[in-house]
Design a protein around this motif. Structure first.
Motif, PDB file in Angstrom:
ATOM      1  N   ILE A  31      28.657  47.684  36.323  1.00 38.67           N
ATOM      2  CA  ILE A  31      29.164  46.672  35.262  1.00 38.67           C
ATOM      3  C   ILE A  31      28.924  45.232  35.222  1.00 38.67           C
ATOM      4  CG2 ILE A  31      31.598  45.845  34.360  1.00 38.67           C
ATOM      5  CD1 ILE A  31      32.716  48.372  35.375  1.00 38.67           C
ATOM      6  N   ALA A  32      28.068  44.885  34.240  1.00 36.69           N
ATOM      7  CA  ALA A  32      27.525  43.480  34.413  1.00 36.69           C
ATOM      8  C   ALA A  32      28.415  42.388  33.870  1.00 36.69           C
ATOM      9  CB  ALA A  32      26.297  43.456  33.344  1.00 36.69           C
ATOM     10  N   VAL A  33      29.476  42.893  32.854  1.00 39.52           N
ATOM     11  CA  VAL A  33      30.410  41.862  32.424  1.00 39.52           C
ATOM     12  C   VAL A  33      31.550  43.094  31.459  1.00 39.52           C
ATOM     13  CG1 VAL A  33      29.273  41.538  30.138  1.00 39.52           C
ATOM     14  CG2 VAL A  33      30.731  39.899  31.125  1.00 39.52           C
ATOM     15  N   VAL A  34      32.799  42.302  31.881  1.00 41.56           N
ATOM     16  CA  VAL A  34      33.701  42.907  31.031  1.00 41.56           C
ATOM     17  C   VAL A  34      34.377  41.752  30.204  1.00 41.56           C
ATOM     18  CG1 VAL A  34      36.282  44.016  31.032  1.00 41.56           C
ATOM     19  CG2 VAL A  34      34.675  44.174  33.025  1.00 41.56           C
ATOM     20  N   ILE A  35      34.407  42.161  28.828  1.00 43.16           N
ATOM     21  CA  ILE A  35      34.762  41.086  28.061  1.00 43.16           C
ATOM     22  C   ILE A  35      36.087  41.451  27.076  1.00 43.16           C
ATOM     23  CG2 ILE A  35      33.874  39.291  25.917  1.00 43.16           C
ATOM     24  CD1 ILE A  35      31.221  40.261  26.461  1.00 43.16           C
ATOM     25  N   PRO A  42      45.941  43.782  29.856  1.00 41.12           N
ATOM     26  CA  PRO A  42      45.842  44.030  30.992  1.00 41.12           C
ATOM     27  C   PRO A  42      44.610  44.874  31.629  1.00 41.12           C
ATOM     28  CG  PRO A  42      47.733  45.122  29.665  1.00 41.12           C
ATOM     29  CD  PRO A  42      46.760  44.371  28.783  1.00 41.12           C
ATOM     30  N   GLY A  43      43.584  45.050  30.956  1.00 39.01           N
ATOM     31  CA  GLY A  43      42.318  45.511  31.459  1.00 39.01           C
ATOM     32  C   GLY A  43      41.552  44.281  31.597  1.00 39.01           C
ATOM     33  N   ILE A  44      41.661  43.105  31.369  1.00 40.79           N
ATOM     34  CA  ILE A  44      40.790  42.219  31.831  1.00 40.79           C
ATOM     35  C   ILE A  44      41.304  41.416  33.201  1.00 40.79           C
ATOM     36  CG2 ILE A  44      41.888  40.069  30.361  1.00 40.79           C
ATOM     37  CD1 ILE A  44      38.099  40.595  30.785  1.00 40.79           C
ATOM     38  N   LEU A  45      42.611  41.548  33.254  1.00 42.74           N
ATOM     39  CA  LEU A  45      43.294  41.209  34.557  1.00 42.74           C
ATOM     40  C   LEU A  45      42.959  42.273  35.486  1.00 42.74           C
ATOM     41  CD1 LEU A  45      46.823  40.462  33.043  1.00 42.74           C
ATOM     42  CD2 LEU A  45      44.928  38.759  33.426  1.00 42.74           C
ATOM     43  N   ALA A  46      42.849  43.386  35.296  1.00 44.13           N
ATOM     44  CA  ALA A  46      42.355  44.442  36.077  1.00 44.13           C
ATOM     45  C   ALA A  46      40.861  44.110  36.590  1.00 44.13           C
ATOM     46  CB  ALA A  46      42.371  45.776  35.699  1.00 44.13           C
ATOM     47  N   ARG A  48      39.428  41.082  36.613  1.00 43.81           N
ATOM     48  CA  ARG A  48      39.527  40.141  37.535  1.00 43.81           C
ATOM     49  C   ARG A  48      39.822  40.486  38.919  1.00 43.81           C
ATOM     50  NH1 ARG A  48      42.663  35.917  34.441  1.00 43.81           N
ATOM     51  NH2 ARG A  48      41.078  36.134  32.696  1.00 43.81           N
ATOM     52  N   GLU A  49      41.000  41.461  39.035  1.00 44.08           N
ATOM     53  CA  GLU A  49      41.362  41.838  40.493  1.00 44.08           C
ATOM     54  C   GLU A  49      40.410  42.383  41.068  1.00 44.08           C
ATOM     55  OE1 GLU A  49      44.874  43.980  40.058  1.00 44.08           O
ATOM     56  OE2 GLU A  49      45.962  42.414  39.271  1.00 44.08           O
ATOM     57  N   ARG A  50      39.389  42.933  40.457  1.00 45.27           N
ATOM     58  CA  ARG A  50      38.135  43.876  41.071  1.00 45.27           C
ATOM     59  C   ARG A  50      37.022  43.157  41.250  1.00 45.27           C
ATOM     60  NH1 ARG A  50      37.943  49.950  40.188  1.00 45.27           N
ATOM     61  NH2 ARG A  50      40.150  50.519  39.708  1.00 45.27           N
ATOM     62  N   SER A  51      37.258  41.603  40.882  1.00 44.22           N
ATOM     63  CA  SER A  51      36.099  40.611  40.910  1.00 44.22           C
ATOM     64  C   SER A  51      34.886  40.948  40.251  1.00 44.22           C
ATOM     65  CB  SER A  51      35.606  40.433  42.503  1.00 44.22           C
ATOM     66  OG  SER A  51      36.907  40.187  43.148  1.00 44.22           O
ATOM     67  N   LEU A  52      35.052  41.619  39.047  1.00 45.20           N
ATOM     68  CA  LEU A  52      33.890  41.935  38.211  1.00 45.20           C
ATOM     69  C   LEU A  52      33.809  40.468  37.277  1.00 45.20           C
ATOM     70  CD1 LEU A  52      34.782  45.423  37.629  1.00 45.20           C
ATOM     71  CD2 LEU A  52      32.723  44.483  38.359  1.00 45.20           C
ATOM     72  N   PRO A  53      32.546  40.228  36.894  1.00 44.92           N
ATOM     73  CA  PRO A  53      32.614  39.099  35.856  1.00 44.92           C
ATOM     74  C   PRO A  53      33.587  39.526  34.475  1.00 44.92           C
ATOM     75  CG  PRO A  53      30.324  39.896  36.461  1.00 44.92           C
ATOM     76  CD  PRO A  53      31.310  40.747  37.126  1.00 44.92           C
ATOM     77  N   SER A  54      34.319  38.550  34.416  1.00 46.34           N
ATOM     78  CA  SER A  54      35.403  38.742  33.126  1.00 46.34           C
ATOM     79  C   SER A  54      35.550  37.745  32.380  1.00 46.34           C
ATOM     80  CB  SER A  54      36.887  39.133  33.942  1.00 46.34           C
ATOM     81  OG  SER A  54      36.878  39.762  35.067  1.00 46.34           O
ATOM     82  N   ILE A  55      35.365  37.879  31.042  1.00 45.71           N
ATOM     83  CA  ILE A  55      35.265  36.818  30.356  1.00 45.71           C
ATOM     84  C   ILE A  55      36.245  37.003  28.867  1.00 45.71           C
ATOM     85  CG2 ILE A  55      33.787  35.863  28.524  1.00 45.71           C
ATOM     86  CD1 ILE A  55      31.488  35.774  30.700  1.00 45.71           C
ATOM     87  N   ILE A  56      36.949  36.233  28.518  1.00 39.98           N
ATOM     88  CA  ILE A  56      37.753  36.143  27.362  1.00 39.98           C
ATOM     89  C   ILE A  56      37.192  35.407  26.221  1.00 39.98           C
ATOM     90  CG2 ILE A  56      39.897  35.777  26.310  1.00 39.98           C
ATOM     91  CD1 ILE A  56      41.034  35.710  29.408  1.00 39.98           C
TER      92      ILE A  56
END
Ligand code: GRF
Length: 203
Positions: A31-35, A42-46, A48-56
């Motif tokens: 997973i390169a990024v979650v947007i 809740p998905g983007i918070l999860a 972030r908790e998994r330390s994946l690149p998370s962008i809003i």
């Protein structure tokens, strides 16, 4: 294969994909990024908790094309090869589709072409369907319409309501999305017209 996950809500499909990667079921995917287009999804918070690149990237009143240009720029910046819509509640603009031709997957909780659009599970109940399920498909310019990669069927039971049926379908969604991504990683398929056909060695 670098995945870009787009979501707007709960994120259970995203988490199923992340678990599949972590547990070795998708050895060639990361997973390169979650947007998310929703700041407190809740998905983007999860993610972030998994330390994946998370962008809003909120639409914030911008036109679809403008918002999508920002999404595509972000996907490109993360070298994404395959875009996975996982409960992403926005239609994609033509420019977005052109940026990733046959490289955007979506999952829908019905056996398409039955019951496209919102509340597919309730639609199946209201129609009196005895079998429904989920579909992983490539995204094209029409809603819930592109080439079908795979489908999983589940029974509709007499005692079902939207909640029980949705959770039976969701279990299959989580399996189906991982399988579809595995196929994308292997490249062991070709597409003729609307038909997605696996090479003999693939399952
Ligand atoms: C799923 O039912 C999926 O089929 C549909 O939106 C829902 C997203 O659920 N496109 P989740 O956010 O992945 O839990």
């Amino acid at each position: 294969m670098k995945l870009g996950i787009l979501l707007s809500g709960r994120g259970s499909n995203f988490l199923a994909i992340a678990d599949s990667i972590q547990q070795g079921r998708l050895p060639n995917a990361e997973i390169a990024v979650v947007i998310s287009n929703i700041a407190d999804a809740p998905g983007i918070l999860a993610a972030r908790e998994r330390s994946l690149p998370s962008i809003i990237i909120e639409a914030g009143g911008r036109k679809r094309a403008e918002h999508d240009a920002a999404m595509v720029a972000c996907l490109r910046a993360h070298n994404v090869d395959l875009v996975c819509l996982a409960g992403y509640m926005r239609l994609l603009s033509p420019k977005f589709l052109q940026a990733y031709p046959l490289r955007i997957l979506n999952i829908h909780p019905s056996l398409l072409p039955a019951f496209p659009g919102l509340d597919a599970q309730q639609q199946a109940l209201d129609y009196g369907a005895k079998v429904t399920g989920c579909t992983v498909h490539f995204v094209d310019e029409q809603l819930d319409h592109g080439v079908i990669v795979l489908q999983k069927a589940v029974p509709v039971l007499d005692g079902d309501d939207a909640r029980t049926l949705s959770s039976r379908i969701l279990e299959q969604e989580h399996v189906a999305y991982t399988q579809a991504i595995a196929r994308a990683c292997s490249g062991g398929y070709h597409i003729t017209g609307r038909r997605y056909v696996l090479r003999e060695s693939q399952t």
